[in-house]
Enzyme design. Structure first.
Site, short mmCIF file in Angstrom:
data_model
loop_
_atom_site.label_atom_id
_atom_site.label_comp_id
_atom_site.label_asym_id
_atom_site.label_seq_id
_atom_site.Cartn_x
_atom_site.Cartn_y
_atom_site.Cartn_z
CB SER A 1 -0.97 0.00 1.19
OG SER A 1 -1.97 -0.97 0.97
CB THR B 1 -4.38 -5.12 6.54
OG1 THR B 1 -4.37 -6.42 5.95
CG2 THR B 1 -3.07 -4.87 7.26
CE LYS C 1 -8.64 -6.34 5.39
NZ LYS C 1 -8.87 -6.97 4.08
CG ASP D 1 -10.89 -5.75 1.07
OD1 ASP D 1 -9.94 -5.20 0.48
OD2 ASP D 1 -10.80 -6.23 2.21
N GLY E 1 -12.89 -13.21 5.59
CA GLY E 1 -13.07 -11.78 5.39
C GLY E 1 -13.26 -11.41 3.94
N GLY F 1 -5.04 -11.24 -8.38
CA GLY F 1 -5.39 -10.55 -7.14
C GLY F 1 -4.82 -9.16 -7.02
CD GLN G 1 -7.03 -2.21 -1.00
OE1 GLN G 1 -7.54 -1.52 -0.13
NE2 GLN G 1 -5.73 -2.20 -1.24
P1 NAP Z 1 -9.53 -15.43 6.27
O1 NAP Z 1 -10.58 -14.53 6.81
O2 NAP Z 1 -8.54 -16.05 7.21
O3 NAP Z 1 -10.28 -16.62 5.48
C1 NAP Z 1 -9.56 -17.68 4.94
C2 NAP Z 1 -10.47 -18.52 4.04
O4 NAP Z 1 -9.65 -19.50 3.39
C3 NAP Z 1 -11.58 -19.27 4.77
O5 NAP Z 1 -12.70 -19.36 3.91
C4 NAP Z 1 -10.93 -20.65 4.97
O6 NAP Z 1 -11.86 -21.70 5.11
C5 NAP Z 1 -10.18 -20.80 3.67
N1 NAP Z 1 -9.08 -21.74 3.73
C6 NAP Z 1 -7.92 -21.59 4.41
N2 NAP Z 1 -7.12 -22.68 4.22
C7 NAP Z 1 -7.81 -23.51 3.40
C8 NAP Z 1 -7.52 -24.78 2.83
N3 NAP Z 1 -6.36 -25.41 3.05
N4 NAP Z 1 -8.45 -25.34 2.02
C9 NAP Z 1 -9.62 -24.71 1.77
N5 NAP Z 1 -9.95 -23.51 2.28
C10 NAP Z 1 -9.06 -22.92 3.09
O7 NAP Z 1 -8.66 -14.71 5.16
P2 NAP Z 1 -9.11 -13.50 4.20
O8 NAP Z 1 -8.77 -12.21 4.84
O9 NAP Z 1 -10.51 -13.75 3.74
O10 NAP Z 1 -8.08 -13.68 2.98
C11 NAP Z 1 -8.22 -14.77 2.06
C12 NAP Z 1 -7.26 -14.54 0.89
O11 NAP Z 1 -7.67 -13.37 0.19
C13 NAP Z 1 -5.82 -14.30 1.32
O12 NAP Z 1 -4.97 -14.94 0.40
C14 NAP Z 1 -5.65 -12.80 1.20
O13 NAP Z 1 -4.32 -12.41 0.92
C15 NAP Z 1 -6.56 -12.51 0.03
N6 NAP Z 1 -7.04 -11.13 0.02
C16 NAP Z 1 -6.72 -10.40 -1.07
C17 NAP Z 1 -7.16 -9.10 -1.17
C18 NAP Z 1 -6.81 -8.31 -2.39
O14 NAP Z 1 -7.00 -7.09 -2.38
N7 NAP Z 1 -6.33 -8.95 -3.45
C19 NAP Z 1 -7.94 -8.52 -0.14
C20 NAP Z 1 -8.26 -9.31 0.96
C21 NAP Z 1 -7.80 -10.62 1.03
P3 NAP Z 1 -12.41 -22.15 6.56
O15 NAP Z 1 -13.53 -21.20 6.90
O16 NAP Z 1 -12.84 -23.54 6.37
O17 NAP Z 1 -11.25 -22.02 7.52
#
Ligand code: NAP
Length: 266
Positions: free
Chosen positions: A16, A61, A65, A100, A127, A233, A240
């Site tokens: 960022s 972040t 959040k 987001d 999230g 991504g 965002q």
């Molecule tokens: P989070 O709240 O921790 O959620 C993680 C998600 O991944 C949950 O749905 C979890 O499922 C699932 N998961 C984790 N390990 C898994 C596995 N081995 N097999 C299947 N599902 C699995 O994380 P988040 O903040 O949503 O972020 C998720 C991803 O999005 C990250 O890679 C992050 O870097 C990316 N992201 C990108 C942006 C962007 O601007 N590009 C913005 C935000 C986030 P369960 O519920 O079963 O644990």
């Protein structure tokens, strides 16, 4: 000098600062973007202190959040999502916003993907999955949420208008019916793994992977091989940031310069 920043822990690898500072440079704004790592029990003090010091805006972040909503006035979307990634200090009270969701929608639209009336499959219900699911439903898509923990997907689907929730098994029919597929899990981050088997992908899909390290995930490689439209991504991360910049400054963001600053570091 206007000060903006990022609240998180850790924030050391954040993209960022260069992305926002590229925008300040391009528009000749006297501004800086700084990262802050408060301890979890100092979050309220950090937000109050930022307001008192005249900081104009903060991104938020992991891991703050959700918790941040206790200390800001969330707008309607952030309130529904249950998380904010952007705080604006221009009013009497700090307000919380979730860019987001808009970031993911703008990333898709920017690649010519129509969302109104589309069938969208969101894999992941954390999230990012929450933000993207509400965003897609607001844009007029019919949303299916698939998550490793199926109960979390069903709980989220009960909040998102018209959505269905399910587990990750037997995804073939769901992917077959989908126009848009979004990976909102962390699967594929710094590993060569995918949450969706390659054999179910098809050429009518647009695939957005929220993961941006690496830029070309296994899911996106498989999707490209199947003839799908792919959106990495970094586009979501870019937009965002663009949305936050525009909210804070009321200026049109220099998207190309922000994109270049981001991609040159990935
Ligand atoms: P989070 O709240 O921790 O959620 C993680 C998600 O991944 C949950 O749905 C979890 O499922 C699932 N998961 C984790 N390990 C898994 C596995 N081995 N097999 C299947 N599902 C699995 O994380 P988040 O903040 O949503 O972020 C998720 C991803 O999005 C990250 O890679 C992050 O870097 C990316 N992201 C990108 C942006 C962007 O601007 N590009 C913005 C935000 C986030 P369960 O519920 O079963 O644990």
């Amino acid at each position: 000098m206007d000060v903006y920043g990022l609240l998180g822990n850790p924030v050391g690898h954040s993209l960022s600062p260069p992305m926002h500072e590229a925008a300040y440079d391009e528009l000749a704004l006297e501004a800086r973007y700084v990262t802050f790592e408060p301890a979890p029990d100092e979050l309220e003090a950090a937000i109050r202190g930022a307001g008192a010091l005249g900081i104009r805006g903060l991104n938020v972040t992991i891991p703050f959040k959700r918790d941040v909503l206790e200390f800001v006035e969330p707008d309607e979307l952030a309130s529904r999502i249950g998380a904010a990634n952007t705080i604006d200090f221009s009013g009497a009270e700090p307000t919380g916003h979730n860019t987001d969701a808009a970031g993911a929608l703008r990333a898709l639209r920017d690649h010519g993907v129509a969302l109104e009336g589309a069938d969208a499959l969101v894999v992941g219900a954390g999230g990012a999955g929450r933000a993207i699911s509400f965003g897609l439903a607001d844009a007029g898509a019919a949303v299916t949420i698939a998550n490793r923990t199926a109960s979390t997907a069903r709980e989220l689907a009960a909040e998102v208008p018209g959505a269905d929730g399910r587990g990750l098994e037997d995804l073939e029919d769901a992917v077959d019916d989908a126009d848009v597929l979004v990976n909102a899990t962390s699967v594929g981050m710094e590993e060569d793994a995918t949450p969706v088997p390659s054999e179910v992908l098809h050429g009518e899909l647009a695939v957005l992977d929220a993961v941006y390290r690496p830029l070309e995930t296994r899911l996106l490689r498989d999707a490209a091989a199947a003839g799908a439209t792919t959106v990495d991504g970094a586009w979501m991360l870019l937009y965002q940031g663009v949305e936050a910049f525009e909210l804070w400054t009321d200026r049109t963001a220099p998207v190309d310069e922000m994109n270049e600053a981001l991609r040159s570091r990935l």
